[in-house]
Design a protein around this motif. Structure first.
Motif, PDB file in Angstrom:
ATOM      1  N   SER A   4       0.830  -1.204   0.000  1.00  0.00           N
ATOM      2  CA  SER A   4       0.000   0.000   0.000  1.00  0.00           C
ATOM      3  C   SER A   4       0.864   1.253   0.000  1.00  0.00           C
ATOM      4  O   SER A   4       0.532   2.242  -0.660  1.00  0.00           O
ATOM      5  CB  SER A   4      -0.963   0.005   1.183  1.00  0.00           C
ATOM      6  OG  SER A   4      -0.255  -0.059   2.398  1.00  0.00           O
ATOM      7  N   SER A   5       1.965   1.236   0.721  1.00  0.00           N
ATOM      8  CA  SER A   5       2.878   2.382   0.726  1.00  0.00           C
ATOM      9  C   SER A   5       3.482   2.593  -0.646  1.00  0.00           C
ATOM     10  O   SER A   5       3.655   3.724  -1.094  1.00  0.00           O
ATOM     11  CB  SER A   5       3.996   2.172   1.749  1.00  0.00           C
ATOM     12  OG  SER A   5       3.463   2.064   3.040  1.00  0.00           O
ATOM     13  N   LEU A   6       3.784   1.496  -1.330  1.00  0.00           N
ATOM     14  CA  LEU A   6       4.328   1.572  -2.685  1.00  0.00           C
ATOM     15  C   LEU A   6       3.280   2.131  -3.645  1.00  0.00           C
ATOM     16  O   LEU A   6       3.578   3.011  -4.443  1.00  0.00           O
ATOM     17  CB  LEU A   6       4.790   0.184  -3.141  1.00  0.00           C
ATOM     18  CG  LEU A   6       5.413   0.078  -4.522  1.00  0.00           C
ATOM     19  CD1 LEU A   6       6.700   0.888  -4.596  1.00  0.00           C
ATOM     20  CD2 LEU A   6       5.698  -1.379  -4.855  1.00  0.00           C
ATOM     21  N   ALA A   7       2.055   1.642  -3.532  1.00  0.00           N
ATOM     22  CA  ALA A   7       0.980   2.094  -4.416  1.00  0.00           C
ATOM     23  C   ALA A   7       0.690   3.584  -4.230  1.00  0.00           C
ATOM     24  O   ALA A   7       0.359   4.278  -5.190  1.00  0.00           O
ATOM     25  CB  ALA A   7      -0.284   1.281  -4.171  1.00  0.00           C
ATOM     26  N   LEU A   8       0.831   4.056  -3.012  1.00  0.00           N
ATOM     27  CA  LEU A   8       0.581   5.464  -2.731  1.00  0.00           C
ATOM     28  C   LEU A   8       1.784   6.353  -3.041  1.00  0.00           C
ATOM     29  O   LEU A   8       1.702   7.567  -2.914  1.00  0.00           O
ATOM     30  CB  LEU A   8       0.168   5.646  -1.264  1.00  0.00           C
ATOM     31  CG  LEU A   8      -1.176   5.037  -0.875  1.00  0.00           C
ATOM     32  CD1 LEU A   8      -1.371   5.118   0.630  1.00  0.00           C
ATOM     33  CD2 LEU A   8      -2.309   5.732  -1.603  1.00  0.00           C
ATOM     34  N   GLY A   9       2.903   5.715  -3.398  1.00  0.00           N
ATOM     35  CA  GLY A   9       4.101   6.482  -3.720  1.00  0.00           C
ATOM     36  C   GLY A   9       4.881   6.945  -2.506  1.00  0.00           C
ATOM     37  O   GLY A   9       5.785   7.771  -2.621  1.00  0.00           O
ATOM     38  N   ALA A  10       4.552   6.406  -1.341  1.00  0.00           N
ATOM     39  CA  ALA A  10       5.235   6.819  -0.115  1.00  0.00           C
ATOM     40  C   ALA A  10       6.640   6.239  -0.014  1.00  0.00           C
ATOM     41  O   ALA A  10       7.504   6.820   0.646  1.00  0.00           O
ATOM     42  CB  ALA A  10       4.415   6.412   1.105  1.00  0.00           C
ATOM     43  N   ILE A  11       6.861   5.089  -0.645  1.00  0.00           N
ATOM     44  CA  ILE A  11       8.188   4.474  -0.669  1.00  0.00           C
ATOM     45  C   ILE A  11       8.488   3.999  -2.077  1.00  0.00           C
ATOM     46  O   ILE A  11       7.587   3.787  -2.884  1.00  0.00           O
ATOM     47  CB  ILE A  11       8.304   3.291   0.335  1.00  0.00           C
ATOM     48  CG1 ILE A  11       7.305   2.185  -0.007  1.00  0.00           C
ATOM     49  CG2 ILE A  11       8.136   3.769   1.765  1.00  0.00           C
ATOM     50  CD1 ILE A  11       7.462   0.933   0.830  1.00  0.00           C
ATOM     51  N   SER A  12       9.773   3.806  -2.337  1.00  0.00           N
ATOM     52  CA  SER A  12      10.190   3.334  -3.660  1.00  0.00           C
ATOM     53  C   SER A  12      10.107   1.811  -3.707  1.00  0.00           C
ATOM     54  O   SER A  12       9.962   1.145  -2.677  1.00  0.00           O
ATOM     55  CB  SER A  12      11.626   3.784  -3.948  1.00  0.00           C
ATOM     56  OG  SER A  12      12.518   3.089  -3.097  1.00  0.00           O
ATOM     57  N   LEU A  13      10.243   1.249  -4.908  1.00  0.00           N
ATOM     58  CA  LEU A  13      10.230  -0.204  -5.076  1.00  0.00           C
ATOM     59  C   LEU A  13      11.384  -0.832  -4.303  1.00  0.00           C
ATOM     60  O   LEU A  13      11.206  -1.865  -3.650  1.00  0.00           O
ATOM     61  CB  LEU A  13      10.307  -0.576  -6.566  1.00  0.00           C
ATOM     62  CG  LEU A  13      10.328  -2.067  -6.871  1.00  0.00           C
ATOM     63  CD1 LEU A  13       9.076  -2.756  -6.335  1.00  0.00           C
ATOM     64  CD2 LEU A  13      10.454  -2.306  -8.368  1.00  0.00           C
ATOM     65  N   ASP A  14      12.555  -0.218  -4.344  1.00  0.00           N
ATOM     66  CA  ASP A  14      13.707  -0.747  -3.600  1.00  0.00           C
ATOM     67  C   ASP A  14      13.442  -0.769  -2.091  1.00  0.00           C
ATOM     68  O   ASP A  14      13.786  -1.729  -1.407  1.00  0.00           O
ATOM     69  CB  ASP A  14      14.964   0.077  -3.897  1.00  0.00           C
ATOM     70  CG  ASP A  14      15.475  -0.134  -5.313  1.00  0.00           C
ATOM     71  OD1 ASP A  14      15.149  -1.185  -5.904  1.00  0.00           O
ATOM     72  OD2 ASP A  14      16.195   0.750  -5.812  1.00  0.00           O
TER      73      ASP A  14
END
Length: 159
Positions: A4-14
Protein backbone atom coordinates in the motif's frame (compact mmCIF):
# COMPACT_ATOMS: atom_id res chain seq x y z
CA UNK A 1 1.97 -2.50 4.35
CA UNK A 2 4.82 -2.19 1.87
CA UNK A 3 2.42 -2.75 -1.05
CA UNK A 4 0.00 0.00 0.00
CA UNK A 5 2.88 2.38 0.73
CA UNK A 6 4.33 1.57 -2.68
CA UNK A 7 0.98 2.09 -4.42
CA UNK A 8 0.58 5.46 -2.73
CA UNK A 9 4.10 6.48 -3.72
CA UNK A 10 5.23 6.82 -0.11
CA UNK A 11 8.19 4.47 -0.67
CA UNK A 12 10.19 3.33 -3.66
CA UNK A 13 10.23 -0.20 -5.08
CA UNK A 14 13.71 -0.75 -3.60
CA UNK A 15 12.49 0.33 -0.15
CA UNK A 16 9.48 -1.95 -0.44
CA UNK A 17 11.63 -4.94 -1.39
CA UNK A 18 14.09 -4.16 1.41
CA UNK A 19 11.22 -4.19 3.94
CA UNK A 20 10.27 -7.79 3.12
CA UNK A 21 11.67 -10.16 5.74
CA UNK A 22 12.58 -13.30 3.80
CA UNK A 23 13.23 -15.32 6.95
CA UNK A 24 9.62 -14.75 8.04
CA UNK A 25 8.32 -15.69 4.60
CA UNK A 26 10.41 -18.88 4.66
CA UNK A 27 9.16 -19.70 8.16
CA UNK A 28 5.54 -19.28 7.07
CA UNK A 29 6.14 -21.37 3.93
CA UNK A 30 7.70 -24.09 6.08
CA UNK A 31 4.75 -23.98 8.46
CA UNK A 32 2.30 -24.27 5.56
CA UNK A 33 4.22 -27.30 4.26
CA UNK A 34 4.12 -28.76 7.77
CA UNK A 35 0.36 -28.14 8.01
CA UNK A 36 -0.18 -29.93 4.69
CA UNK A 37 1.92 -32.91 5.81
CA UNK A 38 -0.03 -33.17 9.07
CA UNK A 39 -3.29 -32.94 7.15
CA UNK A 40 -2.35 -35.73 4.76
CA UNK A 41 -1.20 -37.94 7.63
CA UNK A 42 -4.62 -37.75 9.32
CA UNK A 43 -3.23 -35.96 12.36
CA UNK A 44 -5.88 -33.24 12.37
CA UNK A 45 -8.72 -35.77 12.38
CA UNK A 46 -7.15 -37.64 15.29
CA UNK A 47 -6.33 -34.47 17.24
CA UNK A 48 -9.82 -33.08 16.58
CA UNK A 49 -11.49 -36.23 17.90
CA UNK A 50 -9.30 -36.16 21.00
CA UNK A 51 -10.07 -32.47 21.57
CA UNK A 52 -13.85 -33.06 21.37
CA UNK A 53 -13.60 -35.98 23.80
CA UNK A 54 -11.39 -33.98 26.18
CA UNK A 55 -13.41 -30.75 26.23
CA UNK A 56 -16.91 -32.17 25.97
CA UNK A 57 -18.77 -28.90 25.32
CA UNK A 58 -18.55 -26.04 22.84
CA UNK A 59 -18.03 -23.56 25.69
CA UNK A 60 -15.10 -25.49 27.15
CA UNK A 61 -13.69 -25.93 23.65
CA UNK A 62 -13.79 -22.17 23.10
CA UNK A 63 -12.12 -21.32 26.40
CA UNK A 64 -9.68 -24.19 25.91
CA UNK A 65 -8.51 -22.72 22.65
CA UNK A 66 -7.01 -19.87 24.66
CA UNK A 67 -4.31 -22.43 25.41
CA UNK A 68 -2.96 -21.06 22.15
CA UNK A 69 -1.60 -18.24 24.33
CA UNK A 70 0.78 -20.73 25.92
CA UNK A 71 1.98 -21.95 22.53
CA UNK A 72 2.37 -18.38 21.28
CA UNK A 73 4.59 -17.59 24.23
CA UNK A 74 7.21 -20.03 22.91
CA UNK A 75 6.66 -19.74 19.17
CA UNK A 76 5.63 -17.10 16.69
CA UNK A 77 1.90 -16.49 16.88
CA UNK A 78 1.60 -16.85 13.09
CA UNK A 79 3.09 -20.33 13.21
CA UNK A 80 0.95 -21.29 16.19
CA UNK A 81 -2.26 -20.21 14.46
CA UNK A 82 -1.25 -21.99 11.26
CA UNK A 83 -0.64 -25.25 13.11
CA UNK A 84 -3.63 -25.20 15.47
CA UNK A 85 -6.42 -23.72 13.35
CA UNK A 86 -6.81 -26.83 11.14
CA UNK A 87 -7.42 -28.92 14.26
CA UNK A 88 -10.07 -26.47 15.39
CA UNK A 89 -11.70 -26.39 11.95
CA UNK A 90 -11.90 -30.20 12.00
CA UNK A 91 -13.57 -30.10 15.42
CA UNK A 92 -16.01 -27.39 14.34
CA UNK A 93 -17.02 -29.40 11.26
CA UNK A 94 -17.50 -32.63 13.20
CA UNK A 95 -19.29 -31.07 16.19
CA UNK A 96 -21.56 -28.77 14.18
CA UNK A 97 -20.97 -25.78 16.45
CA UNK A 98 -20.77 -22.04 15.84
CA UNK A 99 -17.24 -21.48 14.49
CA UNK A 100 -16.93 -17.82 15.51
CA UNK A 101 -16.17 -18.07 19.27
CA UNK A 102 -13.47 -20.79 19.00
CA UNK A 103 -11.78 -19.08 16.06
CA UNK A 104 -11.83 -15.72 17.86
CA UNK A 105 -10.34 -17.48 20.89
CA UNK A 106 -7.44 -18.75 18.77
CA UNK A 107 -6.72 -15.26 17.47
CA UNK A 108 -7.01 -13.70 20.94
CA UNK A 109 -4.84 -16.40 22.48
CA UNK A 110 -2.15 -16.05 19.84
CA UNK A 111 -1.94 -12.30 20.26
CA UNK A 112 -2.13 -12.35 24.05
CA UNK A 113 0.52 -15.05 24.34
CA UNK A 114 2.95 -13.40 21.98
CA UNK A 115 2.80 -10.08 23.85
CA UNK A 116 4.68 -11.38 26.87
CA UNK A 117 7.53 -13.31 25.30
CA UNK A 118 11.14 -13.02 24.39
CA UNK A 119 9.96 -13.13 20.79
CA UNK A 120 8.09 -9.85 21.40
CA UNK A 121 11.25 -8.48 22.98
CA UNK A 122 13.27 -9.46 19.92
CA UNK A 123 10.72 -7.92 17.54
CA UNK A 124 10.74 -4.70 19.55
CA UNK A 125 14.53 -4.61 19.41
CA UNK A 126 14.40 -5.02 15.63
CA UNK A 127 12.26 -1.92 15.46
CA UNK A 128 14.67 0.03 17.64
CA UNK A 129 12.51 -0.08 20.77
CA UNK A 130 14.53 -0.59 23.94
CA UNK A 131 12.65 -2.93 26.28
CA UNK A 132 14.38 -4.74 29.12
CA UNK A 133 13.57 -8.23 30.33
CA UNK A 134 12.62 -6.65 33.67
CA UNK A 135 9.96 -4.51 31.94
CA UNK A 136 8.76 -7.52 29.96
CA UNK A 137 8.27 -9.53 33.14
CA UNK A 138 6.90 -6.71 35.28
CA UNK A 139 4.51 -5.13 32.76
CA UNK A 140 3.83 -7.31 29.72
CA UNK A 141 3.34 -10.64 31.53
CA UNK A 142 0.74 -9.26 33.99
CA UNK A 143 -1.03 -7.54 31.08
CA UNK A 144 -1.11 -10.85 29.21
CA UNK A 145 -2.55 -12.61 32.28
CA UNK A 146 -5.25 -9.97 32.78
CA UNK A 147 -6.19 -9.92 29.07
CA UNK A 148 -6.39 -13.72 29.10
CA UNK A 149 -8.83 -13.54 32.00
CA UNK A 150 -10.89 -10.89 30.20
CA UNK A 151 -10.91 -13.02 27.03
CA UNK A 152 -12.13 -16.06 29.02
CA UNK A 153 -14.92 -13.98 30.58
CA UNK A 154 -15.95 -12.56 27.20
CA UNK A 155 -15.94 -15.96 25.54
CA UNK A 156 -17.93 -17.51 28.40
CA UNK A 157 -20.46 -14.71 28.10
CA UNK A 158 -20.84 -15.46 24.38
CA UNK A 159 -18.86 -12.41 23.27
Amino acid sequence: MPSSSLALGAISLDEALASVDTSTLLLLFGMLAHVEALSRSGFYGWAGSYLVDFTGTASRLTVGTLVVAVFSSVALNDATVLLLTPILVQVIRNADIDPVPPLIAVVLGANIGSAATLIALQQAARRGVDISIRRLLSVDVPVAIVTSAVAVLMLNAGL
